[in-house]
Write an enzyme that holds these catalytic residues in place. Sequence first.
Site, short mmCIF file in Angstrom:
data_model
loop_
_atom_site.label_atom_id
_atom_site.label_comp_id
_atom_site.label_asym_id
_atom_site.label_seq_id
_atom_site.Cartn_x
_atom_site.Cartn_y
_atom_site.Cartn_z
N MET A 126 -4.42 2.71 0.60
CA MET A 126 -3.68 1.49 0.30
C MET A 126 -2.95 1.70 -1.01
O MET A 126 -3.53 2.16 -1.99
CB MET A 126 -4.65 0.30 0.18
CG MET A 126 -3.98 -1.00 -0.20
SD MET A 126 -2.67 -1.47 0.95
CE MET A 126 -1.83 -2.73 0.03
N GLU A 127 -1.68 1.34 -1.02
CA GLU A 127 -0.78 1.63 -2.15
C GLU A 127 -0.85 0.62 -3.28
O GLU A 127 0.18 0.24 -3.84
CB GLU A 127 0.66 1.74 -1.64
CG GLU A 127 1.24 0.46 -1.05
CD GLU A 127 1.03 0.29 0.44
OE1 GLU A 127 1.69 -0.58 1.02
OE2 GLU A 127 0.20 1.01 1.03
N ASN A 128 -2.02 0.21 -3.68
CA ASN A 128 -2.12 -0.73 -4.80
C ASN A 128 -1.32 -0.21 -5.99
O ASN A 128 -1.37 0.97 -6.31
CB ASN A 128 -3.58 -0.93 -5.20
CG ASN A 128 -4.46 -1.21 -4.01
OD1 ASN A 128 -5.25 -0.38 -3.61
ND2 ASN A 128 -4.28 -2.36 -3.40
N HIS A 144 1.73 10.33 0.10
CA HIS A 144 2.19 9.15 0.84
C HIS A 144 1.99 7.88 0.01
O HIS A 144 2.93 7.10 -0.18
CB HIS A 144 1.43 9.06 2.17
CG HIS A 144 1.80 7.87 2.99
ND1 HIS A 144 2.69 7.96 4.04
CD2 HIS A 144 1.41 6.58 2.94
CE1 HIS A 144 2.82 6.75 4.59
NE2 HIS A 144 2.05 5.90 3.93
N GLU A 145 0.78 7.69 -0.50
CA GLU A 145 0.49 6.47 -1.26
C GLU A 145 1.23 6.47 -2.60
O GLU A 145 1.64 5.42 -3.08
CB GLU A 145 -1.02 6.30 -1.46
CG GLU A 145 -1.82 6.19 -0.17
CD GLU A 145 -1.36 5.11 0.79
OE1 GLU A 145 -0.72 4.12 0.36
OE2 GLU A 145 -1.64 5.24 1.99
N GLU A 167 6.58 1.81 4.95
CA GLU A 167 5.88 2.92 5.60
C GLU A 167 6.83 4.05 5.98
O GLU A 167 6.48 5.22 5.88
CB GLU A 167 5.09 2.44 6.81
CG GLU A 167 3.92 1.55 6.47
CD GLU A 167 2.93 2.19 5.50
OE1 GLU A 167 2.68 3.41 5.57
OE2 GLU A 167 2.40 1.45 4.65
#
Length: 188
Positions: A126-128, A144-145, A167
């Site tokens: 998850m990209e927090n 990716h993140e 995404e």
Amino acid sequence: KIDSVDMLVTVPTGLKVAGNGLLKNTTPTIGGNRYEWQMRYPVDYYLISFAIAPYVEYNYYTHFSATGDSMLVQNFIYDDPSILQNNKPQLDSIGLIIDYFSTIFGKYPFAKEKFGVCQTPLGGGMENQTMVSLGSLAITLIAHELAHQWWGDNVTCGSLRDMWLNEGFATYAEQLFVEHFKGDAAAK
């Protein structure tokens, strides 16, 4: 988006708190510690996160090749020596990926705070903002993140039905990472 966030989290002794932004203070309390995290960049609500576990920190500073400026890379991993031993090359590569993505997307958008990874029991990531949550320390997942810091965190979609843009850009950046660092054959 909200302009800034202060998070105060108190945990029992032996646990650490990983969070967005910068760790401003850790204050001992009876039976534990209070962590004060501070974010000064605008942030979307769904990108705010903190995680609590018996973490160890693996931190270092990376440098931007274009400016020479430095930035904190702050990682919270589970307290098991084999995890750092087995994943140190991936964690050490984060600074190189930040610099590479900065050359193609513009300077890392949260450079006055940090970037880091936080190991969590997720099936993916998850990209927090400034502290991504990862179920795996695989380098392609990290790339990716990390790409979401530009595409999803700094530039965010108007609604969840447009999430495919976030995404799509992160998946494209993941492929750019593979091509740049592992070569054309790996990218194909």
